[in-house]
Design a protein around this motif. Structure first.
Motif, PDB file in Angstrom:
ATOM      1  N   HIS A 108      32.282  45.762  44.432  1.00 41.89           N
ATOM      2  CA  HIS A 108      31.849  45.246  43.139  1.00 41.89           C
ATOM      3  C   HIS A 108      33.065  45.228  42.218  1.00 41.89           C
ATOM      4  O   HIS A 108      33.739  46.255  42.073  1.00 41.89           O
ATOM      5  CB  HIS A 108      30.738  46.110  42.540  1.00 41.89           C
ATOM      6  N   ALA A 109      33.333  44.099  41.606  1.00 38.17           N
ATOM      7  CA  ALA A 109      34.528  43.973  40.773  1.00 38.17           C
ATOM      8  C   ALA A 109      34.159  43.513  39.375  1.00 38.17           C
ATOM      9  O   ALA A 109      33.173  42.804  39.168  1.00 38.17           O
ATOM     10  CB  ALA A 109      35.511  42.981  41.395  1.00 38.17           C
ATOM     11  N   ASP A 110      34.953  43.952  38.431  1.00 43.77           N
ATOM     12  CA  ASP A 110      34.855  43.451  37.064  1.00 43.77           C
ATOM     13  C   ASP A 110      36.256  43.483  36.473  1.00 43.77           C
ATOM     14  O   ASP A 110      37.219  43.943  37.109  1.00 43.77           O
ATOM     15  CB  ASP A 110      33.867  44.263  36.231  1.00 43.77           C
ATOM     16  N   GLN A 111      36.394  43.003  35.258  1.00 47.47           N
ATOM     17  CA  GLN A 111      37.713  42.919  34.641  1.00 47.47           C
ATOM     18  C   GLN A 111      38.387  44.280  34.550  1.00 47.47           C
ATOM     19  O   GLN A 111      39.596  44.406  34.778  1.00 47.47           O
ATOM     20  CB  GLN A 111      37.594  42.286  33.255  1.00 47.47           C
ATOM     21  N   GLU A 112      37.621  45.298  34.240  1.00 48.85           N
ATOM     22  CA  GLU A 112      38.197  46.639  34.090  1.00 48.85           C
ATOM     23  C   GLU A 112      38.778  47.138  35.410  1.00 48.85           C
ATOM     24  O   GLU A 112      39.896  47.670  35.446  1.00 48.85           O
ATOM     25  CB  GLU A 112      37.137  47.606  33.572  1.00 48.85           C
ATOM     26  N   ASN A 113      38.038  46.973  36.497  1.00 45.36           N
ATOM     27  CA  ASN A 113      38.530  47.401  37.807  1.00 45.36           C
ATOM     28  C   ASN A 113      39.781  46.638  38.224  1.00 45.36           C
ATOM     29  O   ASN A 113      40.744  47.218  38.741  1.00 45.36           O
ATOM     30  CB  ASN A 113      37.449  47.219  38.873  1.00 45.36           C
ATOM     31  N   LEU A 114      39.748  45.332  38.010  1.00 47.70           N
ATOM     32  CA  LEU A 114      40.905  44.513  38.387  1.00 47.70           C
ATOM     33  C   LEU A 114      42.141  44.904  37.584  1.00 47.70           C
ATOM     34  O   LEU A 114      43.245  45.037  38.134  1.00 47.70           O
ATOM     35  CB  LEU A 114      40.580  43.034  38.193  1.00 47.70           C
ATOM     36  N   ALA A 115      41.972  45.102  36.286  1.00 42.60           N
ATOM     37  CA  ALA A 115      43.099  45.488  35.441  1.00 42.60           C
ATOM     38  C   ALA A 115      43.655  46.847  35.863  1.00 42.60           C
ATOM     39  O   ALA A 115      44.880  47.057  35.890  1.00 42.60           O
ATOM     40  CB  ALA A 115      42.675  45.511  33.978  1.00 42.60           C
ATOM     41  N   ARG A 116      42.765  47.768  36.215  1.00 42.33           N
ATOM     42  CA  ARG A 116      43.205  49.100  36.633  1.00 42.33           C
ATOM     43  C   ARG A 116      44.028  49.032  37.918  1.00 42.33           C
ATOM     44  O   ARG A 116      45.082  49.667  38.033  1.00 42.33           O
ATOM     45  CB  ARG A 116      41.991  50.003  36.836  1.00 42.33           C
ATOM     46  N   ILE A 117      43.555  48.250  38.882  1.00 38.88           N
ATOM     47  CA  ILE A 117      44.285  48.119  40.141  1.00 38.88           C
ATOM     48  C   ILE A 117      45.656  47.497  39.911  1.00 38.88           C
ATOM     49  O   ILE A 117      46.659  47.942  40.498  1.00 38.88           O
ATOM     50  CB  ILE A 117      43.460  47.282  41.137  1.00 38.88           C
ATOM     51  N   MET A 118      45.726  46.498  39.057  1.00 36.64           N
ATOM     52  CA  MET A 118      47.020  45.869  38.784  1.00 36.64           C
ATOM     53  C   MET A 118      47.974  46.850  38.120  1.00 36.64           C
ATOM     54  O   MET A 118      49.169  46.894  38.455  1.00 36.64           O
ATOM     55  CB  MET A 118      46.819  44.611  37.932  1.00 36.64           C
ATOM     56  N   ARG A 119      47.479  47.665  37.205  1.00 33.66           N
ATOM     57  CA  ARG A 119      48.350  48.672  36.565  1.00 33.66           C
ATOM     58  C   ARG A 119      48.830  49.692  37.583  1.00 33.66           C
ATOM     59  O   ARG A 119      50.020  50.042  37.617  1.00 33.66           O
ATOM     60  CB  ARG A 119      47.592  49.378  35.438  1.00 33.66           C
ATOM     61  N   GLN A 120      47.922  50.171  38.415  1.00 40.49           N
ATOM     62  CA  GLN A 120      48.277  51.207  39.386  1.00 40.49           C
ATOM     63  C   GLN A 120      49.325  50.725  40.379  1.00 40.49           C
ATOM     64  O   GLN A 120      50.150  51.524  40.852  1.00 40.49           O
ATOM     65  CB  GLN A 120      47.023  51.669  40.133  1.00 40.49           C
ATOM     66  N   ASN A 121      49.286  49.440  40.703  1.00 49.10           N
ATOM     67  CA  ASN A 121      50.225  48.895  41.685  1.00 49.10           C
ATOM     68  C   ASN A 121      51.393  48.151  41.062  1.00 49.10           C
ATOM     69  O   ASN A 121      52.232  47.605  41.791  1.00 49.10           O
ATOM     70  CB  ASN A 121      49.472  47.961  42.637  1.00 49.10           C
ATOM     71  N   ALA A 122      51.453  48.130  39.725  1.00 51.10           N
ATOM     72  CA  ALA A 122      52.525  47.439  38.999  1.00 51.10           C
ATOM     73  C   ALA A 122      52.606  45.967  39.384  1.00 51.10           C
ATOM     74  O   ALA A 122      53.690  45.406  39.538  1.00 51.10           O
ATOM     75  CB  ALA A 122      53.870  48.134  39.235  1.00 51.10           C
ATOM     76  N   TRP A 123      51.423  45.338  39.541  1.00 52.72           N
ATOM     77  CA  TRP A 123      51.370  43.915  39.834  1.00 52.72           C
ATOM     78  C   TRP A 123      51.268  43.146  38.524  1.00 52.72           C
ATOM     79  O   TRP A 123      50.307  43.312  37.769  1.00 52.72           O
ATOM     80  CB  TRP A 123      50.159  43.582  40.706  1.00 52.72           C
ATOM     81  N   GLN A 124      52.230  42.275  38.253  1.00 49.69           N
ATOM     82  CA  GLN A 124      52.173  41.436  37.058  1.00 49.69           C
ATOM     83  C   GLN A 124      51.164  40.304  37.231  1.00 49.69           C
ATOM     84  O   GLN A 124      50.517  39.878  36.275  1.00 49.69           O
ATOM     85  CB  GLN A 124      53.560  40.861  36.749  1.00 49.69           C
ATOM     86  N   GLN A 125      51.038  39.817  38.461  1.00 48.99           N
ATOM     87  CA  GLN A 125      50.056  38.799  38.807  1.00 48.99           C
ATOM     88  C   GLN A 125      49.413  39.199  40.127  1.00 48.99           C
ATOM     89  O   GLN A 125      50.032  39.867  40.967  1.00 48.99           O
ATOM     90  CB  GLN A 125      50.698  37.418  38.947  1.00 48.99           C
ATOM     91  N   ALA A 126      48.179  38.800  40.311  1.00 49.28           N
ATOM     92  CA  ALA A 126      47.464  39.109  41.546  1.00 49.28           C
ATOM     93  C   ALA A 126      46.612  37.917  41.943  1.00 49.28           C
ATOM     94  O   ALA A 126      46.408  36.976  41.152  1.00 49.28           O
ATOM     95  CB  ALA A 126      46.607  40.361  41.384  1.00 49.28           C
ATOM     96  N   VAL A 127      46.130  37.957  43.169  1.00 48.47           N
ATOM     97  CA  VAL A 127      45.241  36.927  43.693  1.00 48.47           C
ATOM     98  C   VAL A 127      43.944  37.605  44.116  1.00 48.47           C
ATOM     99  O   VAL A 127      43.966  38.650  44.768  1.00 48.47           O
ATOM    100  CB  VAL A 127      45.875  36.207  44.902  1.00 48.47           C
ATOM    101  N   ILE A 128      42.835  37.030  43.716  1.00 47.58           N
ATOM    102  CA  ILE A 128      41.530  37.497  44.174  1.00 47.58           C
ATOM    103  C   ILE A 128      40.885  36.408  45.022  1.00 47.58           C
ATOM    104  O   ILE A 128      41.082  35.217  44.788  1.00 47.58           O
ATOM    105  CB  ILE A 128      40.601  37.908  43.011  1.00 47.58           C
ATOM    106  N   LYS A 129      40.140  36.843  46.041  1.00 48.47           N
ATOM    107  CA  LYS A 129      39.486  35.892  46.941  1.00 48.47           C
ATOM    108  C   LYS A 129      38.253  36.548  47.529  1.00 48.47           C
ATOM    109  O   LYS A 129      38.182  37.784  47.613  1.00 48.47           O
ATOM    110  CB  LYS A 129      40.443  35.456  48.051  1.00 48.47           C
ATOM    111  N   PRO A 130      37.272  35.759  47.944  1.00 51.39           N
ATOM    112  CA  PRO A 130      36.086  36.347  48.567  1.00 51.39           C
ATOM    113  C   PRO A 130      36.460  37.068  49.860  1.00 51.39           C
ATOM    114  O   PRO A 130      37.315  36.583  50.619  1.00 51.39           O
ATOM    115  CB  PRO A 130      35.189  35.140  48.855  1.00 51.39           C
ATOM    116  N   ALA A 131      35.824  38.205  50.109  1.00 51.79           N
ATOM    117  CA  ALA A 131      36.063  38.886  51.376  1.00 51.79           C
ATOM    118  C   ALA A 131      35.600  38.032  52.540  1.00 51.79           C
ATOM    119  O   ALA A 131      36.188  38.063  53.630  1.00 51.79           O
ATOM    120  CB  ALA A 131      35.356  40.233  51.390  1.00 51.79           C
ATOM    121  N   VAL A 132      34.535  37.255  52.336  1.00 54.03           N
ATOM    122  CA  VAL A 132      34.064  36.292  53.329  1.00 54.03           C
ATOM    123  C   VAL A 132      34.171  34.910  52.697  1.00 54.03           C
ATOM    124  O   VAL A 132      33.398  34.564  51.804  1.00 54.03           O
ATOM    125  CB  VAL A 132      32.611  36.579  53.755  1.00 54.03           C
TER     126      VAL A 132
END
Length: 277
Positions: A108-132
């Protein structure tokens, strides 16, 4: 009887597979096309054009195992295909030491989770895609300033990965293997201003000959599988002199048989050996 399955959205097979059908029939192997939604239960099945299975994943799974239970043989085993249908397989391969694009799964994803993951990994940009998912559908590039407004469309979970600029600049290398042996490769080059290397986004398909160590790296991925697939496509990005795995395609990949001399013949030989084994 060998049936190559298409799908309801795209029922007509591509010209390259018509050539495969003709060559197989010339060898005495009766070959037909049918949509997977018709639940064909031929003795031998190749789901090479099941280009909409991700929209009906449970129905696709049911057909695979029902056909197998009825005695049909698949070129690539149903267990292997179902594992490959969920992009969490990238995490499995990474755990085996494969150099995979960093990938995290979110049920389950939302903006808060995505932002947290990007901060933790120091990603300035990321790509999201369906698992299936297939064909680049619902694939988005995000940044802290540009987050998806709604993640509810990712009903089977979401993968998040760092944005790899080299894919836009140098394209994606697709290497095709039959029975674990390298056959040929292409480079999929996105047009200027695009970063997704999918056919839906106007990529150019260019003949390509990878260096031997790149072929060996891709072949090592195929060899790590629990059983050898009849066909496989290994897609990756070159980072310097190394291959970073983007996708491993074991269900319905384009095999680019029209892009290399002898590719149709090599595939037909592999299929004929499987059917007559």
């Amino acid at each position: 009887m060998l049936t190559i399955t298409t799908c309801c959205q795209y029922p007509e097979p591509p010209a390259t597979l018509i050539a495969v059908q003709q060559s197989l029939q010339a060898l005495g192997i009766d070959t037909a096309f049918d949509t997977w939604q018709n639940h064909p239960q031929s003795p031998y099945l190749l789901p090479l054009c099941a280009w909409d299975y991700s929209e009906q994943p449970e129905a696709f799974r049911h057909w695979l195992y029902a056909a197998q239970a009825a005695g049909s043989r698949f070129a690539n085993a149903p267990d292997l295909m179902m594992w490959n249908s969920d992009k969490r397989y990238l995490c499995d391969l990474a755990a085996q030491g494969v150099d995979v694009i960093p990938s995290l799964y979110l049920e389950h994803a939302d903006q808060e989770n995505l932002a947290r993951i990007m901060r933790q990994n120091a990603w300035q940009q990321a790509v999201i895609k369906p698992a299936v998912g297939q064909s680049g559908k619902q694939v988005q590039k995000i940044s802290p300033a540009h987050m998806p407004a709604d993640c509810s469309a990712y009903r089977n979970g979401m993968m998040i990965q760092p944005y790899i600029a080299e894919t836009a600049a140098g394209g994606e290398i697709c290497m095709v293997f039959f029975q674990g042996q390298y056959s040929h490769a292409v480079r999929r080059q996105p047009p200027q201003g695009e970063w997704r290397a999918n056919s839906a986004y106007g990529v150019a398909i260019l003949p390509y000959q990878p260096a031997e160590h790149i072929i060996a790296a891709a072949q090592a991925v195929v060899q790590k599988l629990p059983e050898l697939p009849l066909y496989a496509r290994v897609d990756g990005t070159l980072i310097g002199q190394n291959l970073l795995l983007n996708e491993l395609e074991l269900i319905e990949p384009s095999l680019y048989l029209d892009q290399a001399a002898g590719a149709v013949e090599r595939f037909v030989q592999a299929v004929a050996e499987w059917v007559t084994r």
